[in-house]
Design a protein around this motif. Sequence first.
Motif, PDB file in Angstrom:
ATOM      1  N   LEU A 146       0.796  -1.235   0.000  1.00 42.14           N
ATOM      2  CA  LEU A 146       0.000   0.000   0.000  1.00 42.14           C
ATOM      3  C   LEU A 146       0.827   1.283   0.000  1.00 42.14           C
ATOM      4  CD1 LEU A 146      -2.817   1.213   0.010  1.00 42.14           C
ATOM      5  CD2 LEU A 146      -2.900   0.900   2.490  1.00 42.14           C
ATOM      6  N   PRO A 158      -1.882  -1.956  -3.850  1.00 39.51           N
ATOM      7  CA  PRO A 158      -2.704  -2.023  -2.631  1.00 39.51           C
ATOM      8  C   PRO A 158      -3.330  -3.405  -2.406  1.00 39.51           C
ATOM      9  CG  PRO A 158      -3.134   0.032  -3.774  1.00 39.51           C
ATOM     10  CD  PRO A 158      -2.288  -0.812  -4.699  1.00 39.51           C
ATOM     11  N   MET A 168      -8.352   4.822   1.093  1.00 36.59           N
ATOM     12  CA  MET A 168      -7.099   5.454   0.648  1.00 36.59           C
ATOM     13  C   MET A 168      -7.222   6.975   0.694  1.00 36.59           C
ATOM     14  SD  MET A 168      -5.424   3.099  -2.312  1.00 36.59           S
ATOM     15  CE  MET A 168      -6.788   2.307  -3.138  1.00 36.59           C
TER      16      MET A 168
END
Length: 386
Positions: free
Chosen positions: A259, A364, A376
Motif C-alpha cells: 500500500l 494495494p 485510501m
Amino acid sequence: MSSIVLPRIIEIGGGTLSHLPSVLQNIGSKKPLIVTDHMMVKLGYLATLQSILRDAGIENDVYADTEPEPTAASIQAGIKKVQNEQFDAVIALGGGSSIDSAKAIAVIGKFGGTINEYRFPRQFNEQGLPIVAIPTTAGTGSECTRFTIITDEKTDEKLLCMGTSFMPVAAIIDYGLTISVPARTTADTGIDAMVHAIEAYVSRKANPYSDSQAIAAMRLIGPNLRRVYHDGNNKTARESMMLGSTLAGIAFSNASVALVHGMSRPIGAFFHVPHGLSNAMLLPAVTRFSLDAAKERYADCARALTFALPTDNDSVAGEKLLATLVDLNKELAVPTPQQFGIEKARFFAVLDIMAQQAEASGSPANNPRVPTAAEMVTIYKQLWNE
Ligand SMILES: [Fe+2]
C-alpha cells in the motif's frame, strides 16, 4: 509455490566497480551503451567507469540524458540510440531513475512500442539487451528487481512495468559510489529501501525466500539508516545500507510492494515529490492502517529493524514500530506535504484520482489489509492532520 528471479551475477563490496570488464566478458558484451545522468558526469563517476573500460579495451558509448523520475519523453532519445546503432548490452550507472530509464531503453530499444504498451498488468519476459546495473544510491534496489517505473507525462501517471525483461543480468554493488551522496538523498533512498523490506515481508505475496531476504535487509538497514544520514563518511554504515538496499530489492521483486508504494506513486507523479520522500510521508499512516491485519509480521519487522527488543511481545513490538516510524521521520527531517510546498487545495482536488491510480497499480491489493478507494482517500487526508 514461488518463482524466484535474480541477476545472474552480483558483485558486492567496496571497489567492485573495477570488476566491470570481467562482468562484461562473462555476459559476452563487447560494445555496451552506458545509460546515466548529468550528475554522474559532473561527479566524475562516468569518467572513472569509462577509464576502466578504456584500460580493458572495451568500446562504448554514452546516453547521459536520463532524468530524475523519468518520463516517456526523457528516455526517447536513448531508445533511438539503441535502435540506430549496434550495442550488445546496457550499463546502467546512477540512482534508481537512471537504472529504471536504462531498463526501459534496453527493452523498448529492442522490441519497440511505447512504455504504455508494457504497463501492468502486462508481464513482459522477452530478453532485451542485457543490463549491467551499477547503483550509486542505497536505494531503490532497482539493480535487482524485475520492475521499472516510467511516468506518462501526458496523464501524470507513474507506469509500473514488470517481467523478467526488466531484471538486470548483472549488478555491481559498490558502496564506495554512495559515500558522497548528500544527506537528504541518503535519507530518502534509505527510507525507500526500508519500506521495500517491510512491504515485501507483510505482502500477501511474501514467501520463505523473500522473507529471508527482507529480514536480512531490515537487520542491515534498521541500525544504520540514522547513522548514514548523520555521518555520510561512516563506511561501515554505508556498506550495510548498500547491501541492505539490494537485499530489500531482491525481497520485494520476488514478493511485491504494497500500500505505501501504491499510494506513493501518484503523489510523486502529481507533485514531483522524490519517491523515498512520498513513501516516508505515508509510512506511519499506512502502517497504522495495516498493523492489526498482520500483527505478527509487523512485530517481526520491528524486531529485525531493532526498533523493538527481541523479547517484546507482538503488541509491544507493533506499538514501538509505529512510534519509531514517526520519530524517524522527524529525525531524518522528512517534510509533511505542506512543508514540501504542496498546495492543499490542489492535493484535495486530486484525492480521488490518486486513489484510483493507486488501485490500478495493483500494489494495494498485496497489502495485508486491502483498502477501498475511500479508505485510501482517508489516509491521504491524514497526511495533512498529523
Ligand atoms: Fe520504492
